[in-house]
Design a protein around this motif. Structure first.
Motif, mmCIF file in Angstrom:
data_model
loop_
_atom_site.group_PDB
_atom_site.id
_atom_site.type_symbol
_atom_site.label_atom_id
_atom_site.label_comp_id
_atom_site.label_asym_id
_atom_site.label_seq_id
_atom_site.Cartn_x
_atom_site.Cartn_y
_atom_site.Cartn_z
ATOM 1 N N LEU A 98 27.053 5.327 -20.421
ATOM 2 C CA LEU A 98 27.949 4.242 -19.861
ATOM 3 C C LEU A 98 28.493 4.922 -18.790
ATOM 4 O O LEU A 98 29.234 6.025 -19.042
ATOM 5 C CB LEU A 98 29.021 3.767 -20.874
ATOM 6 C CG LEU A 98 29.831 2.854 -20.268
ATOM 7 C CD1 LEU A 98 29.239 1.605 -19.769
ATOM 8 C CD2 LEU A 98 31.127 2.441 -21.251
ATOM 9 N N ILE A 99 28.283 4.775 -17.556
ATOM 10 C CA ILE A 99 28.896 5.276 -16.662
ATOM 11 C C ILE A 99 29.883 4.721 -16.003
ATOM 12 O O ILE A 99 30.681 5.302 -14.889
ATOM 13 C CB ILE A 99 27.634 5.895 -15.544
ATOM 14 C CG1 ILE A 99 26.942 4.542 -14.763
ATOM 15 C CG2 ILE A 99 26.723 6.678 -16.035
ATOM 16 C CD1 ILE A 99 25.903 4.859 -13.829
ATOM 17 N N SER A 100 30.075 3.382 -16.191
ATOM 18 C CA SER A 100 31.069 2.711 -15.469
ATOM 19 C C SER A 100 31.569 1.201 -16.060
ATOM 20 O O SER A 100 30.547 0.748 -16.778
ATOM 21 C CB SER A 100 30.835 2.237 -13.990
ATOM 22 O OG SER A 100 31.979 1.710 -13.289
ATOM 23 N N LYS A 101 32.753 0.809 -16.100
ATOM 24 C CA LYS A 101 33.312 -0.352 -16.622
ATOM 25 C C LYS A 101 34.261 -0.809 -15.427
ATOM 26 O O LYS A 101 35.654 -0.408 -15.442
ATOM 27 C CB LYS A 101 33.852 -0.403 -17.880
ATOM 28 C CG LYS A 101 32.854 -0.192 -19.045
ATOM 29 C CD LYS A 101 33.531 -0.198 -20.323
ATOM 30 C CE LYS A 101 33.988 -1.948 -20.796
ATOM 31 N NZ LYS A 101 34.576 -1.881 -21.971
ATOM 32 N N ASP A 102 33.862 -1.881 -14.666
ATOM 33 C CA ASP A 102 34.653 -2.136 -13.496
ATOM 34 C C ASP A 102 34.410 -3.829 -13.179
ATOM 35 O O ASP A 102 33.416 -4.172 -13.818
ATOM 36 C CB ASP A 102 34.476 -1.192 -12.236
ATOM 37 C CG ASP A 102 35.664 -1.167 -11.327
ATOM 38 O OD1 ASP A 102 36.461 -1.975 -11.402
ATOM 39 O OD2 ASP A 102 35.611 -0.120 -10.470
ATOM 40 N N ASN A 103 35.094 -4.144 -12.163
ATOM 41 C CA ASN A 103 34.910 -5.507 -11.624
ATOM 42 C C ASN A 103 34.252 -5.914 -10.496
ATOM 43 O O ASN A 103 33.745 -6.818 -10.011
ATOM 44 C CB ASN A 103 36.260 -6.259 -11.624
ATOM 45 C CG ASN A 103 37.050 -5.725 -10.638
ATOM 46 O OD1 ASN A 103 36.861 -4.586 -9.748
ATOM 47 N ND2 ASN A 103 38.244 -6.026 -10.523
ATOM 48 N N LYS A 104 33.503 -4.414 -9.892
ATOM 49 C CA LYS A 104 32.891 -4.370 -8.993
ATOM 50 C C LYS A 104 31.752 -3.067 -8.802
ATOM 51 O O LYS A 104 32.097 -2.199 -9.703
ATOM 52 C CB LYS A 104 33.525 -4.543 -7.449
ATOM 53 C CG LYS A 104 34.557 -3.347 -7.267
ATOM 54 C CD LYS A 104 35.175 -3.340 -5.969
ATOM 55 C CE LYS A 104 36.184 -2.595 -5.559
ATOM 56 N NZ LYS A 104 36.970 -2.440 -4.443
ATOM 57 N N ALA A 105 30.602 -3.223 -8.294
ATOM 58 C CA ALA A 105 29.608 -2.247 -8.238
ATOM 59 C C ALA A 105 29.042 -2.388 -6.941
ATOM 60 O O ALA A 105 28.721 -3.361 -6.371
ATOM 61 C CB ALA A 105 28.745 -2.168 -9.468
ATOM 62 N N LEU B 88 26.543 7.225 -25.239
ATOM 63 C CA LEU B 88 27.512 8.251 -24.836
ATOM 64 C C LEU B 88 28.119 7.629 -23.617
ATOM 65 O O LEU B 88 27.637 6.850 -22.832
ATOM 66 C CB LEU B 88 27.050 9.508 -24.504
ATOM 67 C CG LEU B 88 26.023 10.323 -25.466
ATOM 68 C CD1 LEU B 88 24.747 10.410 -25.231
ATOM 69 C CD2 LEU B 88 26.704 11.678 -25.791
ATOM 70 N N ARG B 89 29.495 8.217 -23.488
ATOM 71 C CA ARG B 89 30.084 7.959 -22.255
ATOM 72 C C ARG B 89 29.847 9.019 -21.287
ATOM 73 O O ARG B 89 29.328 10.073 -21.693
ATOM 74 C CB ARG B 89 31.448 7.621 -22.394
ATOM 75 C CG ARG B 89 31.876 6.382 -23.377
ATOM 76 C CD ARG B 89 33.512 6.494 -23.645
ATOM 77 N NE ARG B 89 33.920 5.242 -24.748
ATOM 78 C CZ ARG B 89 33.947 4.127 -24.448
ATOM 79 N NH1 ARG B 89 33.870 3.825 -23.060
ATOM 80 N NH2 ARG B 89 34.391 3.291 -25.361
ATOM 81 N N SER B 90 30.234 8.924 -19.888
ATOM 82 C CA SER B 90 30.028 9.955 -18.934
ATOM 83 C C SER B 90 31.311 10.864 -18.713
ATOM 84 O O SER B 90 31.240 11.577 -17.817
ATOM 85 C CB SER B 90 29.536 9.325 -17.698
ATOM 86 O OG SER B 90 30.513 8.399 -17.236
#
Length: 405
Positions: free
Chosen positions: A37-44, A180-182
């Protein structure tokens, strides 16, 4: 009919070829794919590197071979635009699943970093979850370079590769969405930029090796520097594991072996508003390795006991191995203490007197990280003195075996 010498020789060659080639194929076949998991966001935003395209599955067939992709989650809708055309947006269903890949060894750009393998995007808990799917050994080439300075000796990098491989394998398929998380919550993983020839050599030369205790993968935790001695796992977490015992560390030349932090009375009042500010503080319990286990806080609104780990988080300290001092609040222009300032006695294990506005709390600490398992700066020192990766690992992880998984 007996075989001729020529035919015997031929069969021998075939047997030797199978004997030596098959194990390599077996290792390659069982190499797992990691989900990071490299990101949790509202934009990419994703883009290709150079003139090559990225390929996107899960959007319109007309949009699959593109240079860039923008995603936004807003007002309970996910929209996308392609090739920097921010004037035209297309809707995605909330149950969408995108797969982004390319055939460029330079990878896919995301948040100013390049990633190998595939990037999968889905909506989870009203956030865009970006998960990087890639083979274990490729993942490790980034992790080793992200977790340990690339200038460290090869043996230290090899020890880090084996510890990181073990840690990753231990978490494989334990979570439904990702492995895993990053970040430091798992292992730091920063994409292709962290790879170097020396780090790649460290990973390749230890291919498939992992750490075991009684034939089970260990929890191969590691940290930057312990401050002279590593900690027992039971003093930091719930369980004491037989292979995570306190041992002498060799991290004295580490950049974070000794450190200090200062906090004014006003800063402490802001950090502990529930207590009505912090009037005084007391260390009431330490471990055998001198790490703070329990702290008592004295405030206008009452007193409170918290763990050393909690105080570390609140004050953003490098470790829980520290002592407390009270000093008069005079500072030189170069931000160093004046020579005429007197340090009060060490108030560890007894209460500090009230902290007036013209004094500050001085925290003198040692090491960085939780202090359990392998010390990275200690591994460096051992490698510089001639220890190989096996000796390093067996020093920091008690009673382990190093073998192929």
């Amino acid at each position: 009919m007996s075989a001729s010498p020529k035919r015997k020789s031929g069969w021998a060659i075939i047997f030797i070829a199978i004997f030596f080639i098959s194990p390599v194929k077996a290792i390659a076949a069982k190499e797992p794919t990691m989900r990071v998991l490299i990101s949790k966001d509202n934009k990419a935003r994703f883009r290709a590197d150079g003139v090559k395209n990225i390929f996107v599955e899960g959007i319109s067939s007309n949009h699959r071979r593109i240079k860039s992709l923008n995603l936004v989650y807003k007002n309970n809708k996910v929209k996308y635009s392609i090739d920097n055309n921010l004037n035209t947006w297309f809707d995605l269903p909330n149950n969408f699943s995108l797969i982004i890949r390319n055939n460029d060894k330079r990878g896919i750009w995301f948040k100013n970093r390049r990633y190998a393998g595939e990037l999968k995007v889905s909506l989870n808990e009203k956030k865009l979850n970006i998960i990087n799917y890639l083979k274990l050994e490729k993942y490790l080439k980034s992790v080793v370079g992200s977790e340990m300075p690339k200038e460290f000796p090869l043996a230290a990098l090899q020890a880090q590769a084996i510890a990181a491989r073990t840690y990753a394998l231990k978490l494989l398929n334990k979570n439904k969405s990702f492995d895993l998380r990053s970040t430091q919550a798992s292992q730091v993983y920063l994409g292709l930029e962290s790879e170097t020839a020396k780090i790649n050599r460290a990973v390749k030369s230890t291919n498939s090796l992992a750490l075991f205790h009684k034939d089970k993968l260990i929890n191969a935790v590691f940290h930057s520097s312990s401050g002279g001695r590593t900690e027992n796992s039971g003093k930091v977490w719930k369980y004491q594991l037989p292979y995570l015992k306190s041992v002498v560390d060799f991290d004295h030349n580490g950049t974070k072996y000794r450190w200090t932090n200062k906090f004014t009375s006003g800063e402490l009042d802001q950090i502990f508003p529930g207590l009505g500010g912090l009037n005084s503080i007391q260390i009431i319990q330490k471990s055998d390795t001198d790490r703070v286990l329990k702290i008592r806080l004295y405030g206008t609104n009452g007193n409170k006991n918290i763990s050393g780990k909690s105080l570390r988080e609140k004050l953003q300290l490098l470790s829980t191995k520290f002592d407390l001092y009270l000093e008069f609040n005079q500072i030189n222009l170069d931000n160093k203490l004046n020579s005429d300032i007197k340090i009060a006695e060490d108030f560890s294990l007894q209460s500090l007197p009230p902290i007036p506005s013209d004094y500050f709390l001085l925290v003198q600490g040692y090491g960085a990280g939780h202090g359990v398992g392998m010390s990275q700066w200690g591994a460096k020192a051992m490698a510089e003195k001639g220890s190989g990766f096996r000796k390093i690992l067996k020093h920091y992880y008690t009673g382990v075996q190093i073998k192929a998984y």
